[in-house]
Design a protein around this motif. Structure first.
Motif, PDB file in Angstrom:
ATOM      1  N   VAL A   1     -26.039  29.690   9.753  1.00 23.53           N
ATOM      2  CA  VAL A   1     -27.315  29.726   8.798  1.00 23.53           C
ATOM      3  C   VAL A   1     -28.039  30.852   9.361  1.00 23.53           C
ATOM      4  CG1 VAL A   1     -29.774  28.591   8.459  1.00 23.53           C
ATOM      5  CG2 VAL A   1     -26.719  27.258   8.734  1.00 23.53           C
TER       6      VAL A   1
ATOM      7  N   TRP B   1     -33.266  27.613   4.817  1.00 23.05           N
ATOM      8  CA  TRP B   1     -32.769  28.020   5.751  1.00 23.05           C
ATOM      9  C   TRP B   1     -32.848  27.207   7.108  1.00 23.05           C
ATOM     10  CZ3 TRP B   1     -33.296  32.336   9.214  1.00 23.05           C
ATOM     11  CH2 TRP B   1     -34.232  32.667   9.459  1.00 23.05           C
TER      12      TRP B   1
ATOM     13  N   LYS C   1     -31.503  25.415  10.462  1.00 23.25           N
ATOM     14  CA  LYS C   1     -31.318  25.770  11.842  1.00 23.25           C
ATOM     15  C   LYS C   1     -32.168  24.720  12.499  1.00 23.25           C
ATOM     16  CE  LYS C   1     -31.704  29.489  13.725  1.00 23.25           C
ATOM     17  NZ  LYS C   1     -32.460  30.828  13.850  1.00 23.25           N
TER      18      LYS C   1
ATOM     19  N   ASN D   1     -38.760  26.542   4.996  1.00 20.12           N
ATOM     20  CA  ASN D   1     -37.435  27.276   4.736  1.00 20.12           C
ATOM     21  C   ASN D   1     -36.547  26.740   4.704  1.00 20.12           C
ATOM     22  OD1 ASN D   1     -39.845  29.492   5.109  1.00 20.12           O
ATOM     23  ND2 ASN D   1     -39.193  30.781   3.657  1.00 20.12           N
TER      24      ASN D   1
ATOM     25  N   ARG E   1     -28.600  32.951   5.951  1.00 22.49           N
ATOM     26  CA  ARG E   1     -29.647  32.935   5.328  1.00 22.49           C
ATOM     27  C   ARG E   1     -30.548  31.889   4.443  1.00 22.49           C
ATOM     28  NH1 ARG E   1     -35.443  36.167   7.464  1.00 22.49           N
ATOM     29  NH2 ARG E   1     -34.208  37.104   9.021  1.00 22.49           N
ATOM     30  N   ASN E   2     -29.064  30.928   4.903  1.00 24.18           N
ATOM     31  CA  ASN E   2     -28.960  29.891   3.716  1.00 24.18           C
ATOM     32  C   ASN E   2     -27.982  28.447   4.730  1.00 24.18           C
ATOM     33  OD1 ASN E   2     -27.435  28.899   1.714  1.00 24.18           O
ATOM     34  ND2 ASN E   2     -26.754  30.301   1.037  1.00 24.18           N
ATOM     35  N   PRO E   3     -28.944  27.698   4.256  1.00 23.96           N
ATOM     36  CA  PRO E   3     -27.924  26.667   4.862  1.00 23.96           C
ATOM     37  C   PRO E   3     -27.075  26.192   4.147  1.00 23.96           C
ATOM     38  CG  PRO E   3     -29.858  25.586   2.838  1.00 23.96           C
ATOM     39  CD  PRO E   3     -30.533  27.427   3.375  1.00 23.96           C
ATOM     40  N   TRP E   4     -26.211  26.407   3.724  1.00 23.51           N
ATOM     41  CA  TRP E   4     -25.138  26.808   3.107  1.00 23.51           C
ATOM     42  C   TRP E   4     -24.080  27.559   3.414  1.00 23.51           C
ATOM     43  CZ3 TRP E   4     -24.347  21.612   3.033  1.00 23.51           C
ATOM     44  CH2 TRP E   4     -24.983  20.371   2.228  1.00 23.51           C
ATOM     45  N   PRO E   5     -23.928  27.759   4.733  1.00 20.29           N
ATOM     46  CA  PRO E   5     -23.417  29.657   4.491  1.00 20.29           C
ATOM     47  C   PRO E   5     -22.040  30.084   4.042  1.00 20.29           C
ATOM     48  CG  PRO E   5     -23.427  28.788   6.371  1.00 20.29           C
ATOM     49  CD  PRO E   5     -24.338  27.906   5.510  1.00 20.29           C
TER      50      PRO E   5
END
Length: 126
Positions: free
Chosen positions: A116, A71, A75, A69, A120-124
């Motif tokens: 993040v 995200w 993290k 995943n 739940r997104n690596p590019w919040p």
């Protein structure tokens, strides 16, 4: 322990870890002797161990893993940056000016990790 109980433990530890880091950073910046107090050196390890343990348990229970995943991978990378920057800020920085910069960067890494997690997104920010 249920997933919800683990999540509450995890979020509580996130808050305590961040507040504790900021307090220890303040003590470092002001030259306070409290930074060398036994509790200030031991308690963060206890909180962070609970934080990591609850994160691993939640990942296992939910079947969501870093490197699967995006995200969670973000993290994990943010956590590595936070630990390294925090170490430079509180222990290994050679000058007060460098410790200040590392402290600011560590706080930004902490904010990234939290954002993040919430998005739940690596590019919040997108």
């Amino acid at each position: 322990m249920s997933y919800l109980a683990l999540k509450h433990l995890h979020v509580s530890c996130v808050i305590f870890s961040g507040l504790g880091f900021c307090l220890r950073g303040w003590w470092m910046l002001t030259g306070s002797p409290w930074l060398q107090h036994r509790l200030a050196r031991v308690l963060p390890h206890i909180v962070d161990t609970l934080l990591l343990g609850s994160a691993l348990a939640m990942a296992w229970l939910s079947g969501q893993y870093p490197f699967v995943n995006g995200w969670l991978t973000a993290k994990l990378c943010g956590l590595v940056a936070y630990v390294l920057l925090g170490s430079m800020a509180l222990k290994r920085g050679k000058t007060l000016a460098s410790r200040r910069r590392f402290f600011l960067l560590a706080v930004l890494a902490y904010a990234y990790i939290v954002s993040v997690a919430l998005a739940r997104n690596p590019w919040p920010w997108l």
